[in-house]
Design an enzyme around this catalytic site. Structure first.
Site, mmCIF file in Angstrom:
data_model
loop_
_atom_site.group_PDB
_atom_site.id
_atom_site.type_symbol
_atom_site.label_atom_id
_atom_site.label_comp_id
_atom_site.label_asym_id
_atom_site.label_seq_id
_atom_site.Cartn_x
_atom_site.Cartn_y
_atom_site.Cartn_z
ATOM 1 N N SER A 83 16.391 31.449 4.761
ATOM 2 C CA SER A 83 16.366 30.230 3.950
ATOM 3 C C SER A 83 14.935 29.814 3.646
ATOM 4 O O SER A 83 14.159 29.535 4.562
ATOM 5 C CB SER A 83 17.078 29.089 4.674
ATOM 6 O OG SER A 83 16.872 27.870 3.996
ATOM 7 N N HIS A 99 18.144 32.890 0.632
ATOM 8 C CA HIS A 99 18.944 31.673 0.540
ATOM 9 C C HIS A 99 18.077 30.533 -0.004
ATOM 10 O O HIS A 99 17.018 30.227 0.546
ATOM 11 C CB HIS A 99 19.480 31.307 1.933
ATOM 12 C CG HIS A 99 20.521 30.234 1.924
ATOM 13 N ND1 HIS A 99 21.840 30.487 1.613
ATOM 14 C CD2 HIS A 99 20.457 28.916 2.198
ATOM 15 C CE1 HIS A 99 22.540 29.367 1.708
ATOM 16 N NE2 HIS A 99 21.713 28.393 2.047
ATOM 17 N N ASP A 143 18.075 26.604 -0.891
ATOM 18 C CA ASP A 143 18.746 25.319 -0.691
ATOM 19 C C ASP A 143 18.342 24.342 -1.792
ATOM 20 O O ASP A 143 17.178 23.957 -1.901
ATOM 21 C CB ASP A 143 18.380 24.732 0.670
ATOM 22 C CG ASP A 143 19.017 25.498 1.812
ATOM 23 O OD1 ASP A 143 20.257 25.575 1.847
ATOM 24 O OD2 ASP A 143 18.285 26.021 2.663
ATOM 25 N N MET A 145 18.851 20.613 -3.145
ATOM 26 C CA MET A 145 19.295 19.286 -2.713
ATOM 27 C C MET A 145 18.826 18.242 -3.721
ATOM 28 O O MET A 145 17.709 18.322 -4.231
ATOM 29 C CB MET A 145 18.738 18.954 -1.330
ATOM 30 C CG MET A 145 19.036 19.994 -0.270
ATOM 31 S SD MET A 145 18.406 19.493 1.347
ATOM 32 C CE MET A 145 18.500 21.049 2.244
ATOM 33 N N HIS A 148 22.485 27.669 -2.666
ATOM 34 C CA HIS A 148 23.405 26.731 -2.022
ATOM 35 C C HIS A 148 23.149 25.349 -2.608
ATOM 36 O O HIS A 148 22.123 24.728 -2.345
ATOM 37 C CB HIS A 148 23.159 26.750 -0.507
ATOM 38 C CG HIS A 148 23.990 25.781 0.266
ATOM 39 N ND1 HIS A 148 23.726 25.489 1.589
ATOM 40 C CD2 HIS A 148 25.076 25.035 -0.083
ATOM 41 C CE1 HIS A 148 24.622 24.603 2.018
ATOM 42 N NE2 HIS A 148 25.436 24.312 1.012
ATOM 43 N N MET A 206 23.600 21.705 -2.713
ATOM 44 C CA MET A 206 23.983 20.478 -2.004
ATOM 45 C C MET A 206 23.698 19.322 -2.945
ATOM 46 O O MET A 206 22.768 18.532 -2.753
ATOM 47 C CB MET A 206 23.204 20.373 -0.693
ATOM 48 C CG MET A 206 23.687 21.355 0.365
ATOM 49 S SD MET A 206 22.553 21.516 1.763
ATOM 50 C CE MET A 206 21.463 22.790 1.125
ATOM 51 N N MET A 240 29.431 25.157 7.164
ATOM 52 C CA MET A 240 28.196 24.532 7.635
ATOM 53 C C MET A 240 28.282 24.304 9.145
ATOM 54 O O MET A 240 29.257 23.727 9.633
ATOM 55 C CB MET A 240 27.969 23.198 6.925
ATOM 56 C CG MET A 240 27.651 23.306 5.436
ATOM 57 S SD MET A 240 26.119 24.216 5.095
ATOM 58 C CE MET A 240 24.895 23.232 5.980
ATOM 59 N N ASP A 272 25.721 28.561 8.111
ATOM 60 C CA ASP A 272 24.401 28.025 7.781
ATOM 61 C C ASP A 272 24.145 26.799 8.639
ATOM 62 O O ASP A 272 24.900 25.834 8.597
ATOM 63 C CB ASP A 272 24.367 27.654 6.290
ATOM 64 C CG ASP A 272 23.035 27.073 5.837
ATOM 65 O OD1 ASP A 272 22.092 27.027 6.646
ATOM 66 O OD2 ASP A 272 22.938 26.681 4.655
#
Length: 227
Positions: free
Chosen positions: A7, A30, A32, A34, A63, A65, A134, A172
């Site tokens: 990540s 990965h 993330d 957000m 991913h 979020m 998660m 994760d």
């Protein structure tokens, strides 16, 4: 074989291209995303994904979020993501979104927060290429692994087997050399690791060591894993 997805949330954001190259032996990178709404943190978006795609040959596992993934997820496929994960808690029409992601050429994945039961989404599983469990509350890296998620991982693996699906099961949050074997034994086969990789002296070796531990635990568990 287990897949290890470092990540970049734990990487040096001022050196993302170099940090991506430091883990080129990894299976996926990965990313993330957000938005400071769905989770209380703000990270990066489509332009950074586009830049990363040019900087590394490692496929990108995004991913999301974020709120309104139905609106934004397709843009991440267009930016170069090979896999896009949206949250079940945020998607308005998860089946339609998964089909759109697939139609654009990426793997479609859905994530579940720790308190979200997997059973209520059983009928959706055939529409997905991966399900993400998660193992911490989403929003920040470096959190401690939640052991109470292990039964949920086992139940999810059982549902995948029940329906004869080829989908991947990703975990994760708090994945490290101390926790990855428990996750693999429970049925996970794709592992997101942040600080366990980027906090190591040799990130590439950390990826190899994590994969070896996961593969050994999977073989001992006997549930099987083939990518």
């Amino acid at each position: 074989m287990a897949l290890i997805n470092p990540s970049i949330l734990s990487a040096d954001f001022a050196r993302l291209a170099e940090e991506a190259k430091a883990v080129e032996g990894a299976d996926w990178l990965h990313v993330d995303v957000m938005d400071n709404h769905f989770v209380p943190n703000l990270t990066l978006g489509v332009p950074v994904v586009e830049s990363l795609r040019k900087a590394t040959d490692t496929p990108l596992d995004c991913h999301l979020m974020i709120e309104e993934p139905d609106r934004w997820a397709p843009q991440y496929v267009e930016a170069g993501a090979g896999s896009v994960t949206f949250h079940a808690e945020a998607a308005a029409a998860p089946v339609r979104l998964a089909r759109e992601i697939r139609a654009k050429g990426a793997r479609a994945s859905m994530a579940l927060k720790p308190a979200t039961p997997v059973e209520q989404y059983e009928d959706l599983l055939p529409e997905l290429d991966m399900l993400l469990i998660m193992t911490v509350e989403p929003g920040f890296g470096g959190q401690a692994f939640l052991d109470i998620m292990l039964p949920k991982i086992r139940r999810t693996r059982a549902l995948i087997a029940k329906h004869g699906l080829e989908m991947w099961l990703q975990v994760d949050g708090g994945v490290s050399a101390k926790t990855i074997e428990r996750c693999a034994e429970a049925g996970a086969d794709v592992f997101v690791a942040g600080s366990a990789v980027y906090g190591a002296d040799d990130p590439a070796k950390a990826v190899r060591d994590l994969r070896d531990k996961a593969d050994a635990a999977t073989a001992a568990a006997g549930w099987g894993c083939a990518h």
